[in-house]
Design a protein around this motif. Sequence first.
Motif, PDB file in Angstrom:
ATOM      1  N   UNK A  71       0.834  -1.210   0.000  1.00 15.58           N
ATOM      2  CA  UNK A  71       0.000   0.000   0.000  1.00 15.58           C
ATOM      3  C   UNK A  71       0.869   1.260   0.000  1.00 15.58           C
ATOM      4  N   UNK A  72       1.955   1.217   0.718  1.00 17.52           N
ATOM      5  CA  UNK A  72       2.875   2.360   0.774  1.00 17.52           C
ATOM      6  C   UNK A  72       3.649   2.508  -0.537  1.00 17.52           C
TER       7      UNK A  72
ATOM      8  N   UNK B 288       4.890   4.167  -8.363  1.00 12.63           N
ATOM      9  CA  UNK B 288       4.124   4.075  -9.608  1.00 12.63           C
ATOM     10  C   UNK B 288       3.629   5.465  -9.995  1.00 12.63           C
ATOM     11  N   UNK B 289       3.157   5.562 -11.211  1.00 14.16           N
ATOM     12  CA  UNK B 289       2.566   6.799 -11.705  1.00 14.16           C
ATOM     13  C   UNK B 289       1.043   6.703 -11.758  1.00 14.16           C
TER      14      UNK B 289
ATOM     15  N   UNK C 277      -5.247   4.224  -7.255  1.00 16.04           N
ATOM     16  CA  UNK C 277      -4.635   3.623  -6.060  1.00 16.04           C
ATOM     17  C   UNK C 277      -5.680   3.378  -4.988  1.00 16.04           C
ATOM     18  N   UNK C 278      -6.549   4.345  -4.757  1.00 20.30           N
ATOM     19  CA  UNK C 278      -7.600   4.185  -3.734  1.00 20.30           C
ATOM     20  C   UNK C 278      -8.503   3.002  -4.077  1.00 20.30           C
ATOM     21  N   UNK C 279      -8.833   2.845  -5.352  1.00 21.85           N
ATOM     22  CA  UNK C 279      -9.662   1.719  -5.788  1.00 21.85           C
ATOM     23  C   UNK C 279      -8.941   0.396  -5.544  1.00 21.85           C
ATOM     24  N   UNK C 280      -7.663   0.344  -5.898  1.00 25.23           N
ATOM     25  CA  UNK C 280      -6.872  -0.875  -5.687  1.00 25.23           C
ATOM     26  C   UNK C 280      -6.769  -1.221  -4.202  1.00 25.23           C
TER      27      UNK C 280
ATOM     28  N   UNK D 192       3.836  -4.946  -8.959  1.00 23.26           N
ATOM     29  CA  UNK D 192       4.840  -5.694  -9.734  1.00 23.26           C
ATOM     30  C   UNK D 192       4.701  -5.385 -11.228  1.00 23.26           C
ATOM     31  N   UNK D 193       3.477  -5.270 -11.707  1.00 24.60           N
ATOM     32  CA  UNK D 193       3.251  -4.959 -13.123  1.00 24.60           C
ATOM     33  C   UNK D 193       3.758  -3.563 -13.462  1.00 24.60           C
ATOM     34  N   UNK D 194       3.493  -2.645 -12.596  1.00 29.54           N
ATOM     35  CA  UNK D 194       3.892  -1.252 -12.844  1.00 29.54           C
ATOM     36  C   UNK D 194       5.401  -1.109 -12.830  1.00 29.54           C
TER      37      UNK D 194
END
Length: 121
Positions: free
Chosen positions: A84-85, A91-92, A98-101, A119-121
């Motif tokens: 979360x941090x 990431x961009x 981010x809030x949704x994730x 990891x994808x980002x």
Amino acid sequence: LYKEKNCTLQMGGSDQWGNITTGTELIRRIGGGKGYALTCPLITKADGTKFGKTEGGNVWLDANRTSPYKFYQYWLNTSDEDAEKYIKIFTFLTKETIETLVEEHKEAPHLRTLQKRLAEE
């Protein structure tokens, strides 16, 4: 670097403050110039250890030092708290994304939504 490239700014993590100020002092004493220091807080893991330091060594952006597979696995294996941090720092992604994730992850942490996207980002 000061003598050959006129470099006057040393940057690093806050844990390197002593080394950096020693470098600025060296510039003053030996080179007769002015050196500047800039530090930033260290990024740490939830357990308080430095980010990027693992039992197997450092994590590098260079594929010759950390394979793409190991790099991906590093992010995939981060704790929920760290993911979360880190997703906010490394990431961009937009704040809304981010809030949704984060919400999706909280609803089903076993799916490791944050870690996978990080990891994808």
